[in-house]
Design a protein around this motif. Structure first.
Motif, short mmCIF file in Angstrom:
data_model
loop_
_atom_site.label_atom_id
_atom_site.label_comp_id
_atom_site.label_asym_id
_atom_site.label_seq_id
_atom_site.Cartn_x
_atom_site.Cartn_y
_atom_site.Cartn_z
N SER A 142 13.59 -35.14 27.13
CA SER A 142 14.24 -33.85 26.98
C SER A 142 14.25 -33.44 25.50
O SER A 142 13.94 -32.29 25.15
CB SER A 142 15.66 -33.95 27.55
OG SER A 142 16.39 -32.80 27.26
N MET A 143 14.56 -34.40 24.61
CA MET A 143 14.53 -34.11 23.17
C MET A 143 13.11 -33.78 22.72
O MET A 143 12.90 -32.91 21.87
CB MET A 143 15.07 -35.30 22.37
CG MET A 143 16.57 -35.51 22.56
SD MET A 143 17.15 -37.06 21.83
CE MET A 143 17.10 -36.64 20.09
N GLY A 144 12.15 -34.47 23.29
CA GLY A 144 10.74 -34.23 22.96
C GLY A 144 10.33 -32.80 23.28
O GLY A 144 9.63 -32.13 22.52
N LYS A 145 10.78 -32.34 24.42
CA LYS A 145 10.51 -30.97 24.84
C LYS A 145 11.13 -29.99 23.84
O LYS A 145 10.51 -28.98 23.48
CB LYS A 145 11.12 -30.78 26.23
CG LYS A 145 10.61 -29.64 27.02
CD LYS A 145 9.40 -30.01 27.84
CE LYS A 145 9.05 -28.90 28.82
NZ LYS A 145 7.78 -29.17 29.49
N MET A 146 12.34 -30.30 23.35
CA MET A 146 12.99 -29.43 22.37
C MET A 146 12.28 -29.47 21.02
O MET A 146 12.18 -28.45 20.33
CB MET A 146 14.47 -29.84 22.19
CG MET A 146 15.33 -29.66 23.44
SD MET A 146 15.17 -28.03 24.21
CE MET A 146 15.99 -27.00 22.99
N MET A 147 11.76 -30.65 20.66
CA MET A 147 10.99 -30.76 19.40
C MET A 147 9.74 -29.88 19.51
O MET A 147 9.35 -29.21 18.56
CB MET A 147 10.59 -32.21 19.12
CG MET A 147 11.76 -33.12 18.76
SD MET A 147 11.17 -34.80 18.37
CE MET A 147 12.02 -35.74 19.61
N ALA A 148 9.14 -29.89 20.70
CA ALA A 148 7.95 -29.06 20.92
C ALA A 148 8.32 -27.59 20.77
O ALA A 148 7.65 -26.84 20.06
CB ALA A 148 7.37 -29.34 22.31
N ARG A 149 9.39 -27.19 21.43
CA ARG A 149 9.89 -25.82 21.32
C ARG A 149 10.08 -25.40 19.87
O ARG A 149 9.65 -24.33 19.47
CB ARG A 149 11.25 -25.71 22.01
CG ARG A 149 11.20 -25.59 23.48
CD ARG A 149 11.09 -24.11 23.88
NE ARG A 149 10.96 -24.01 25.33
CZ ARG A 149 11.98 -23.83 26.15
NH1 ARG A 149 13.20 -23.73 25.67
NH2 ARG A 149 11.78 -23.76 27.45
N ALA A 150 10.76 -26.27 19.11
CA ALA A 150 11.08 -25.96 17.72
C ALA A 150 9.80 -25.78 16.91
O ALA A 150 9.77 -25.05 15.92
CB ALA A 150 11.95 -27.06 17.13
N ALA A 151 8.73 -26.47 17.33
CA ALA A 151 7.46 -26.39 16.61
C ALA A 151 6.57 -25.29 17.17
O ALA A 151 5.39 -25.18 16.81
CB ALA A 151 6.75 -27.75 16.68
N GLY A 152 7.09 -24.49 18.07
CA GLY A 152 6.31 -23.39 18.64
C GLY A 152 5.31 -23.85 19.70
O GLY A 152 4.36 -23.14 20.03
N ALA A 153 5.53 -25.05 20.24
CA ALA A 153 4.63 -25.57 21.28
C ALA A 153 5.37 -25.65 22.62
O ALA A 153 6.55 -25.29 22.72
CB ALA A 153 4.11 -26.95 20.86
N ASP A 154 4.66 -26.11 23.65
CA ASP A 154 5.23 -26.13 24.99
C ASP A 154 5.69 -27.52 25.42
O ASP A 154 6.58 -27.66 26.25
CB ASP A 154 4.19 -25.64 26.00
CG ASP A 154 3.67 -24.27 25.61
OD1 ASP A 154 4.41 -23.30 25.77
OD2 ASP A 154 2.52 -24.17 25.11
N ASP A 155 5.02 -28.54 24.90
CA ASP A 155 5.35 -29.89 25.35
C ASP A 155 4.93 -30.89 24.27
O ASP A 155 4.29 -30.51 23.29
CB ASP A 155 4.63 -30.19 26.67
CG ASP A 155 5.30 -31.32 27.45
OD1 ASP A 155 6.38 -31.80 27.03
OD2 ASP A 155 4.75 -31.73 28.49
N ALA A 156 5.32 -32.15 24.49
CA ALA A 156 4.97 -33.19 23.53
C ALA A 156 4.22 -34.32 24.23
O ALA A 156 4.55 -34.68 25.36
CB ALA A 156 6.23 -33.72 22.87
#
Ligand code: PDD
Length: 280
Positions: free
Chosen positions: A156-170
């Protein structure tokens, strides 16, 4: 929505689970997500098998036979009129009457919860036409990712890190190689060869993965089950992910680098088409 909890079908606001539930206190539980297409369950048998294995690896009692589970899935699809979407199933070690690291007594009944998620347009997803962007993050999850536990904080945190970086997933990386996505299996394509990590304790044995690899082989594509690096993925012709909630989803950017032409490639598109066709 009508949901299922411990033997009862209830409106969602009436469904309750104990504060002592092991799933709540200790993430001591397993889950499955089965997709529904045209009102039909995709690969129920595969999900039921993996569920039985997850339960047995954790020594959680299997609360009912597969036929009974199937019946609940079908009942929820019917009652909630699900055409496209998912069914979420969770089984925990149950609710003893206190918090304790020691497992509760044998006779403690496992908690069983199921609910539906309606996703109209799942098969005709706009994301599949554009492709998604992923970033890489270190894989710091525990060592038994083949067991589908509800310990999903890091994904779940990984998904948020992706979001923060302008991406969709990690995509998670361990010892230099990609393990898998936060909630999906990862693939690259080189020429006519599909490359995806081999099965082990390091990744979840995706039910969609098994189906897609079978369809790929039937379509005379080559399949190589081995680990790959982020650099190799960035230089591949194509990349994609698979899961019950995304089917086959093209990946067009990894850590800011465009994959192939930066658009969904022919192999991912074809596999998505075949998968949806065969699942209808
Ligand atoms: N996730 N790897 C991980 C870590 C997953 O969580 C999932 C599924 C997969 C793909 O498995 P399958 O093809 O059986 O769905 C791989 C589900 C969809 C979820 O957590 O919502």
């Amino acid at each position: 929505r009508t949901v299922y909890v411990n033997g009862e079908y209830l409106p969602e606001h009436e469904a309750k689970v104990s504060i002592f539930d092991r799933g709540f206190l200790m993430a001591d539980g397993v889950y499955e997500v089965t997709s529904v297409l045209g009102g039909k369950l995709i690969d129920f048998e595969g999900h039921a098998k993996r569920l039985a294995r997850s339960l047995s690896e954790l020594e959680i009692r299997k609360p009912m036979e597969d036929e009974a589970l199937l019946e609940i899935h079908r009942e929820l699809v019917a009652r909630n009129d699900i055409d496209e979407g998912m069914i979420y199933l969770q089984i925990t070690r149950g609710a003893p009457n206190d918090r304790d690291f020691v497992f509760p007594p044998e006779e403690t009944a496992p908690t069983v919860v199921l609910f539906t998620q309606s996703k109209p347009g799942l098969a005709d997803s706009p994301a599949a036409k554009e492709g998604i962007k992923v970033i890489s993050i270190p894989d710091i999850r525990w060592g038994r990712r083949d067991i589908k536990t509800v310990q999903l904080l890091y994904p779940s945190m990984g998904k948020m890190m992706a979001r923060a970086a302008g991406a969709d997933d990690a995509w998670m990386v361990e010892e230099g190689a990609v393990t898998e996505g936060t909630s999906n299996n990862a693939y690259i394509v080189k020429g006519n060869t599909i490359i995806t990590r081999q099965l082990s304790h390091e990744i979840l044995h995706g039910i969609t993965r098994a189906a897609v690899l079978r369809f790929a082989r039937e379509a005379q594509m080559q399949v190589e089950e081995r680990a790959f690096t982020i650099e190799e993925a960035q230089q591949a012709d194509e990349a994609f992910i698979t899961s019950a909630s995304t089917f086959v989803m093209p990946v067009v950017e990894i850590d800011g680098a465009q994959v192939g032409q930066g658009a969904p490639g022919p192999v991912a598109n074809r596999l998505r088409e075949i998968y949806i066709e065969e699942s209808r």
